[in-house]
Design an enzyme around this catalytic site. Structure first.
Site, PDB file in Angstrom:
ATOM      1  N   ARG A  26       0.812  -1.226   0.000  1.00  0.00           N
ATOM      2  CA  ARG A  26       0.000   0.000   0.000  1.00  0.00           C
ATOM      3  C   ARG A  26       0.843   1.273   0.000  1.00  0.00           C
ATOM      4  NH1 ARG A  26      -5.498   0.019   1.536  1.00  0.00           N
ATOM      5  NH2 ARG A  26      -6.461  -1.723   0.482  1.00  0.00           N
ATOM      6  N   ARG A  30      -3.161   7.325  -0.030  1.00  0.00           N
ATOM      7  CA  ARG A  30      -3.455   8.579   0.664  1.00  0.00           C
ATOM      8  C   ARG A  30      -2.322   9.150   1.504  1.00  0.00           C
ATOM      9  NH1 ARG A  30      -9.294   6.439   2.452  1.00  0.00           N
ATOM     10  NH2 ARG A  30      -7.941   4.626   2.600  1.00  0.00           N
ATOM     11  N   ARG A  39      -6.588  12.161  -6.709  1.00  0.00           N
ATOM     12  CA  ARG A  39      -7.812  11.501  -6.242  1.00  0.00           C
ATOM     13  C   ARG A  39      -8.969  12.501  -6.087  1.00  0.00           C
ATOM     14  NH1 ARG A  39     -11.421   9.339  -4.958  1.00  0.00           N
ATOM     15  NH2 ARG A  39     -11.833   7.638  -3.506  1.00  0.00           N
ATOM     16  N   ASP A  76      -6.625  -3.043  -7.656  1.00  0.00           N
ATOM     17  CA  ASP A  76      -7.187  -3.636  -6.451  1.00  0.00           C
ATOM     18  C   ASP A  76      -7.427  -5.123  -6.680  1.00  0.00           C
ATOM     19  OD1 ASP A  76      -8.344  -2.312  -3.784  1.00  0.00           O
ATOM     20  OD2 ASP A  76      -9.413  -4.162  -4.229  1.00  0.00           O
ATOM     21  N   TYR A 154     -14.915 -12.085  -0.327  1.00  0.00           N
ATOM     22  CA  TYR A 154     -15.586 -10.858  -0.774  1.00  0.00           C
ATOM     23  C   TYR A 154     -16.817 -11.177  -1.613  1.00  0.00           C
ATOM     24  CZ  TYR A 154     -12.203  -7.539   1.020  1.00  0.00           C
ATOM     25  OH  TYR A 154     -11.436  -6.767   1.848  1.00  0.00           O
TER      26      TYR A 154
HETATM   27  O1  CP3 Z   1      -0.018  -1.565  -2.569  1.00  0.00           O
HETATM   28  C1  CP3 Z   1      -0.226  -0.645  -3.404  1.00  0.00           C
HETATM   29  O2  CP3 Z   1       0.215   0.507  -3.253  1.00  0.00           O
HETATM   30  C2  CP3 Z   1      -0.960  -1.002  -4.683  1.00  0.00           C
HETATM   31  C3  CP3 Z   1      -2.361  -0.836  -4.675  1.00  0.00           C
HETATM   32  C4  CP3 Z   1      -3.308  -1.728  -3.902  1.00  0.00           C
HETATM   33  C5  CP3 Z   1      -4.597  -1.259  -3.516  1.00  0.00           C
HETATM   34  N1  CP3 Z   1      -5.296  -2.309  -2.995  1.00  0.00           N
HETATM   35  C6  CP3 Z   1      -5.078   0.125  -3.692  1.00  0.00           C
HETATM   36  C7  CP3 Z   1      -6.201   0.610  -2.859  1.00  0.00           C
HETATM   37  C8  CP3 Z   1      -3.243  -3.075  -3.529  1.00  0.00           C
HETATM   38  C9  CP3 Z   1      -2.073  -4.059  -3.663  1.00  0.00           C
HETATM   39  C10 CP3 Z   1      -4.506  -3.437  -2.969  1.00  0.00           C
HETATM   40  C11 CP3 Z   1      -4.839  -4.798  -2.520  1.00  0.00           C
HETATM   41  C12 CP3 Z   1      -6.046  -5.003  -1.707  1.00  0.00           C
HETATM   42  N2  CP3 Z   1      -7.281  -4.421  -1.845  1.00  0.00           N
HETATM   43  C13 CP3 Z   1      -6.137  -5.962  -0.670  1.00  0.00           C
HETATM   44  C14 CP3 Z   1      -5.031  -6.904  -0.250  1.00  0.00           C
HETATM   45  C15 CP3 Z   1      -4.038  -6.262   0.638  1.00  0.00           C
HETATM   46  C16 CP3 Z   1      -4.540  -6.033   2.046  1.00  0.00           C
HETATM   47  O3  CP3 Z   1      -4.613  -4.881   2.453  1.00  0.00           O
HETATM   48  O4  CP3 Z   1      -4.841  -7.040   2.731  1.00  0.00           O
HETATM   49  C17 CP3 Z   1      -7.446  -5.903  -0.145  1.00  0.00           C
HETATM   50  C18 CP3 Z   1      -8.017  -6.723   1.001  1.00  0.00           C
HETATM   51  C19 CP3 Z   1      -8.173  -4.931  -0.899  1.00  0.00           C
HETATM   52  C20 CP3 Z   1      -9.600  -4.557  -0.769  1.00  0.00           C
HETATM   53  C21 CP3 Z   1      -9.774  -3.111  -0.458  1.00  0.00           C
HETATM   54  N3  CP3 Z   1      -9.500  -2.083  -1.341  1.00  0.00           N
HETATM   55  C22 CP3 Z   1     -10.274  -2.528   0.734  1.00  0.00           C
HETATM   56  C23 CP3 Z   1     -10.678  -3.308   1.972  1.00  0.00           C
HETATM   57  C24 CP3 Z   1     -10.290  -1.139   0.545  1.00  0.00           C
HETATM   58  C25 CP3 Z   1     -10.855  -0.085   1.470  1.00  0.00           C
HETATM   59  C26 CP3 Z   1     -10.037   0.168   2.657  1.00  0.00           C
HETATM   60  C27 CP3 Z   1      -9.086   1.314   2.443  1.00  0.00           C
HETATM   61  O5  CP3 Z   1      -7.880   1.145   2.717  1.00  0.00           O
HETATM   62  O6  CP3 Z   1      -9.535   2.392   2.047  1.00  0.00           O
HETATM   63  C28 CP3 Z   1      -9.767  -0.882  -0.744  1.00  0.00           C
HETATM   64  C29 CP3 Z   1      -9.552   0.453  -1.368  1.00  0.00           C
HETATM   65  C30 CP3 Z   1      -8.193   0.790  -1.835  1.00  0.00           C
HETATM   66  N4  CP3 Z   1      -7.387  -0.021  -2.565  1.00  0.00           N
HETATM   67  C31 CP3 Z   1      -7.529   2.039  -1.636  1.00  0.00           C
HETATM   68  C32 CP3 Z   1      -6.288   1.943  -2.282  1.00  0.00           C
HETATM   69  C33 CP3 Z   1      -5.227   3.002  -2.385  1.00  0.00           C
HETATM   70  C34 CP3 Z   1      -8.130   3.248  -0.929  1.00  0.00           C
HETATM   71  C35 CP3 Z   1      -8.981   4.062  -1.877  1.00  0.00           C
HETATM   72  C36 CP3 Z   1      -8.642   5.525  -1.829  1.00  0.00           C
HETATM   73  O7  CP3 Z   1      -8.444   6.055  -0.758  1.00  0.00           O
HETATM   74  O8  CP3 Z   1      -8.561   6.168  -2.890  1.00  0.00           O
END
Ligand code: CP3
Length: 345
Positions: A26, A30, A39, A76, A154
């Protein structure tokens, strides 16, 4: 194209490196003001994921700003359910939501799989190709997808959950249906990852974020065989990393996977992980993301302790994704503490 910095790939393959490579799960998002600026202009997260030029731009931001040794494609894990036919919404501050979920045999039958599903993800392949071109060999590019059990969760729950009781209920009451769904997710993921590699991914990582919710027996039955199938399909192409959050109990069995790297979370002692995995794989992890709320001197000490505990054949990272409210300077402190380390000859 030749990479100017191939530390990550050398470490993944078990070659000697002068210091451990470092990146953060991640790392895009943000915490970076540049990300927040992009964003804010867009209606939602999915628009960013589906616009290859912008996805490439935010993928590269942490390479510029943090100096990490790898880029991970901005996307994602939920793009796979969507490509299989189950649309999702990313709700502001609440996370993902699937208006329709998987409940019956007919629901599973209706899902696309394999190449049919992977063909719906051209925007990810375009983002990878774009990123690869713009990186111009600076660092390797990581592709990824969710592991089948996490994706099933999911698709059945429709959102995140504290207990995952709906998806675990499916395992207990309809194991054959669960296996059919896992099979379809696996075939879609293999096709998807192969396209990611041909579009420029140098290494791929599987995220099994909800691994820790299963018992060892369930993990052995419903998770590992599918992860194993994906590893074996991708291993001839690129190094594969498997990160199963909370699944320390499965590490002895994960040592048999056809992958180069195992991700470790912060609940696991590095020395214990090494003992379970054996000498033939690279370990990645595992600082608690919350440690980055501490003062810089504390972070530096924590990094040194972590690097000493893991020793060589190692990729520095967190034990799970970075939290969005982590101070940027503390993230930079983490990265430079790793980068100033040198292995003794
Ligand atoms: O790692 C990176 O920088 C690459 C991008 C990446 C995202 N999601 C971007 C994202 C990766 C590798 C993921 C994987 C992901 N997505 C996982 C597996 C990793 C982990 O954390 O266990 C999971 C479970 C998800 C599902 C997911 N996507 C959730 C639960 C959420 C909401 C929670 C949150 O953190 O806001 C997301 C949204 C998401 N995916 C964001 C990002 C940058 C946030 C959206 C935003 O703020 O614009």
């Amino acid at each position: 194209m030749n990479l100017q910095n191939d530390l990550l790939l050398r470490a993944a393959k078990g070659e000697t490196t002068e210091r451990p490579p470092v990146w953060l799960m991640r790392q895009a998002g943000r915490i970076l003001p540049q990300y927040r600026a992009i964003r804010e202009r867009l209606s939602d997260f999915k628009e960013l994921v589906k616009t290859p030029e912008l996805a490439a731009e935010v993928t590269i931001q942490p390479v510029d700003e943090l100096g990490v040794d790898a880029a991970i494609i901005f996307s994602d894990i939920l793009v796979i359910p969507e490509a299989m036919g189950l649309d999702y919404l990313m709700e502001e501050k609440r996370g993902p939501l699937f208006p329709r979920t998987i409940q019956s045999d007919a629901d599973v039958d209706a899902l696309r799989t394999g190449e049919d599903a992977a063909a719906h993800l051209q925007y990810v392949y375009d983002a990878l190709a774009h990123t690869k071109r713009a990186l111009n060999g600076r660092v390797p590019l990581i592709g990824f997808c969710g592991a089948p059990w996490t994706i099933l969760s999911y698709m059945v729950e429709g959102s995140g959950s504290k207990t995952f009781s709906k998806s675990k209920k499916l395992l207990y009451t309809r194991p054959e249906l669960a296996h059919r769904l896992l099979d379809k997710i696996t075939e879609a993921s293999i096709a998807y990852l192969k396209h990611q590699v041909s579009s420029g991914a140098d290494l791929v990582q599987l995220f099994d974020s909800w691994a820790g919710i299963l018992s060892p027996e369930q993990y052995r039955t419903f998770a590992l065989p599918y992860i194993s199938k994906i590893c074996t399909a991708l291993a001839p192409l690129v190094p594969v990393t498997v990160f199963a959050k909370g699944a320390w109990f499965a590490l002895p069995e994960m040592s048999d996977l056809n992958c180069r790297v195992i991700g470790i979370d912060w609940n696991t002692e590095p020395g214990q992980a090494r003992q379970w995995i054996g000498p033939d794989k690279t370990l990645q992890g595992n600082l608690d993301p919350c440690a980055l709320y501490a003062a810089p001197a504390t972070i530096e000490t924590a990094v040194r302790t972590m690097l000493d505990a893991f020793g060589p054949r190692y990729i520095a990272n967190l034990g799970h994704g970075l939290y969005p409210d982590t101070p940027l300077d503390n993230v930079k402190c983490f990265v430079s503490a790793v980068k100033s380390h040198r292995y003794k000859a």
